[in-house]
Design an enzyme around this catalytic site. Structure first.
Site, short mmCIF file in Angstrom:
data_model
loop_
_atom_site.label_atom_id
_atom_site.label_comp_id
_atom_site.label_asym_id
_atom_site.label_seq_id
_atom_site.Cartn_x
_atom_site.Cartn_y
_atom_site.Cartn_z
N VAL A 36 -35.52 -83.02 16.84
CA VAL A 36 -35.21 -84.37 16.41
C VAL A 36 -34.08 -84.44 15.37
CG1 VAL A 36 -37.11 -84.36 14.69
CG2 VAL A 36 -36.27 -86.52 15.58
N TYR B 85 -43.92 -76.87 29.69
CA TYR B 85 -43.69 -75.93 28.59
C TYR B 85 -45.02 -75.48 27.98
CZ TYR B 85 -42.30 -74.56 23.80
OH TYR B 85 -42.14 -73.89 22.61
N ALA C 49 -37.38 -67.62 25.03
CA ALA C 49 -38.02 -68.63 25.89
C ALA C 49 -37.05 -69.78 25.99
CB ALA C 49 -39.33 -69.10 25.27
N PHE D 21 -32.66 -69.68 16.98
CA PHE D 21 -32.94 -70.34 15.69
C PHE D 21 -34.00 -69.57 14.89
CE2 PHE D 21 -35.96 -73.87 14.18
CZ PHE D 21 -35.49 -73.83 12.89
N ILE D 22 -35.23 -69.52 15.38
CA ILE D 22 -36.30 -68.85 14.61
C ILE D 22 -36.08 -67.34 14.61
CG2 ILE D 22 -38.80 -68.50 14.43
CD1 ILE D 22 -39.17 -71.21 15.89
N GLY E 163 -28.97 -68.94 22.24
CA GLY E 163 -28.77 -68.30 20.94
C GLY E 163 -27.30 -68.32 20.54
P1 NAD Z 1 -33.92 -70.92 20.57
O1 NAD Z 1 -33.48 -71.53 21.85
O2 NAD Z 1 -33.05 -71.11 19.38
O3 NAD Z 1 -34.18 -69.36 20.76
C1 NAD Z 1 -34.56 -68.80 22.00
C2 NAD Z 1 -33.70 -67.56 22.21
O4 NAD Z 1 -34.12 -66.91 23.40
C3 NAD Z 1 -32.22 -67.87 22.37
O5 NAD Z 1 -31.47 -67.03 21.52
C4 NAD Z 1 -31.94 -67.60 23.85
O6 NAD Z 1 -30.61 -67.19 24.07
C5 NAD Z 1 -32.97 -66.53 24.16
N1 NAD Z 1 -33.37 -66.49 25.57
C6 NAD Z 1 -33.86 -67.51 26.32
N2 NAD Z 1 -34.15 -67.09 27.55
C7 NAD Z 1 -33.86 -65.76 27.58
C8 NAD Z 1 -33.96 -64.76 28.59
N3 NAD Z 1 -34.41 -65.03 29.83
N4 NAD Z 1 -33.57 -63.50 28.27
C9 NAD Z 1 -33.12 -63.19 27.03
N5 NAD Z 1 -32.99 -64.11 26.05
C10 NAD Z 1 -33.37 -65.38 26.32
O7 NAD Z 1 -35.40 -71.46 20.28
P2 NAD Z 1 -36.31 -71.38 18.97
O8 NAD Z 1 -36.57 -72.77 18.53
O9 NAD Z 1 -35.77 -70.40 18.00
O10 NAD Z 1 -37.67 -70.86 19.60
C11 NAD Z 1 -38.08 -69.50 19.46
C12 NAD Z 1 -39.48 -69.36 20.02
O11 NAD Z 1 -40.40 -70.18 19.28
C13 NAD Z 1 -39.62 -69.79 21.48
O12 NAD Z 1 -40.53 -68.93 22.12
C14 NAD Z 1 -40.21 -71.18 21.37
O13 NAD Z 1 -40.92 -71.53 22.53
C15 NAD Z 1 -41.12 -71.02 20.17
N6 NAD Z 1 -41.42 -72.29 19.50
C16 NAD Z 1 -40.45 -72.97 18.84
C17 NAD Z 1 -40.78 -74.17 18.20
C18 NAD Z 1 -39.75 -74.95 17.42
O14 NAD Z 1 -40.10 -75.99 16.85
N7 NAD Z 1 -38.51 -74.53 17.35
C19 NAD Z 1 -42.08 -74.67 18.25
C20 NAD Z 1 -43.04 -73.95 18.97
C21 NAD Z 1 -42.71 -72.74 19.56
#
Ligand code: NAD
Length: 308
Positions: free
Chosen positions: A183, A144, A77, A11-12, A36
């Site tokens: 949410v 987490y 992550a 996502f991000i 992803g």
């Molecule tokens: P997401 O699940 O959409 O993205 C995570 C990506 O990491 C996915 O594309 C997944 O396939 C990849 N991934 C996971 N484990 C992996 C591994 N072992 N090897 C290779 N790829 C792997 O999540 P997001 O919401 O986009 O979050 C991105 C980052 O931002 C994360 O580190 C998350 O902890 C952090 N974060 C997100 C939020 C939020 O509100 N979305 C808030 C705080 C922190």
């Protein structure tokens, strides 16, 4: 610049890739695609500016991709706070072990800059709200949050030991299109299944800060371009908060629905849920960043973008 984005199909990460490509970077995405979505980056894959390496950071077939890179944006992550108390091992592996592996690969390849996406949950249930970066004690209440805090420590130690530089971002709830969790996604899925009733986890009074994803990327890049300590740690969020019930109201209004709300009860939505969260973003503003969106505006934009 040559940038590596772990989790770049997420996502991000996919929004970050959009930004980096528009700024002229060459980007290598390393992503196992476990959560992803290749569709989020498909528009870049025909260009010679972006390459996807489908690899799991817990395995050993991606490290050579770091040769010659200028910076690693480490986003990969397992971002599911709720699931982290059900499967702590998975969380520890995909967060702490994966981050250590990224740092080791950087050290061996001579890549000196890392950007890390941390979280408000490192503060636990803070007694000071809005919560500043200098808040103590750091007492996470989810696996987490604890894992992310451990990663922050590791990154700091690597920076000081091996002449690296880092930007660590503690995010509020980041929302918007392409999100596969959280949410808004949860409510939309439930309302599509049953438009007459909406299950809301907890008592609906959990009140938190939300930020639209493009605004989050704008803040990240602003900080990177305006700070150069060895470890640069910044909260990223909005200056207000909104309750879960208010989010349900906004969403139902946008969808033209009037379901009955069914609360599961309790002041937390799940084990490890922090019911009140707002980050102090004074440090970000002192750097000169001017916030463009509040939580309510972010929710509206995210709801509309997700429903499109
Ligand atoms: P997401 O699940 O959409 O993205 C995570 C990506 O990491 C996915 O594309 C997944 O396939 C990849 N991934 C996971 N484990 C992996 C591994 N072992 N090897 C290779 N790829 C792997 O999540 P997001 O919401 O986009 O979050 C991105 C980052 O931002 C994360 O580190 C998350 O902890 C952090 N974060 C997100 C939020 C939020 O509100 N979305 C808030 C705080 C922190």
């Amino acid at each position: 610049m040559r940038s590596i984005v772990t989790g770049g199909a997420g996502f991000i990460g996919s929004h970050l890739v959009d930004y980096l490509v528009s700024s002229g970077d060459d980007v290598i995405i390393i992503d196992s695609l476990v959560s992803g979505n290749i569709n989020s980056i498909r528009n870049h894959l025909d260009s010679d500016k972006v390459r996807l390496v489908s690899a799991d950071l817990l395995e050993d077939n991606w490290q050579e991709e770091l040769a010659g890179a200028d910076r690693v944006y480490h986003l990969a992550a397992d971002p599911d706070v709720r699931e982290s108390s059900v499967s702590p091992d998975r969380q520890l592996n995909n967060t702490i072990i994966a981050t250590h592996r990224v740092l080791e690969a950087m050290r061996k390849a001579g890549v000196l800059e890392i950007v890390f996406t941390s979280t408000s949950t490192v503060y636990g249930e803070a007694s000071v709200i809005p919560t500043p970066e200098i808040y103590t004690p750091m007492e996470p209440i989810s696996i987490y949050g604890a894992s992310k805090l451990a990663c922050e420590s590791l990154i700091s130690a690597y920076c000081h030991s091996f002449s690296m530089r880092s930007w660590i971002f503690r995010f509020a709830n980041i929302i918007g299109d392409r999100s596969g969790h959280g949410v808004i996604t949860d409510f939309i899925r439930k309302l599509k299944d049953n438009p007459d009733e909406l299950e809301i986890l907890g008592d609906g009074k959990q009140t938190k800060s939300y930020l639209e994803v493009r605004e989050c990327i704008r803040a990240i890049m602003y900080v990177i371009n305006h700070s150069n300590d060895i470890v640069n740690t910044y909260n990223i969020g909005s200056e207000d908060w909104v309750s879960v019930s208010e989010i349900a109201d906004i969403l139902c209004h946008e969808m033209g629905l009037s379901p009955d709300y069914r609360y599961t009860g309790g002041y937390r939505g799940w084990v490890g849920d922090v019911p009140k969260m707002q980050l102090d973003i004074s440090k970000l503003k002192l750097l000169g960043f001017v916030p463009g969106l509040n939580s309510r505006e972010s929710v509206k934009i995210a709801v509309r973008a997700t429903l499109e």
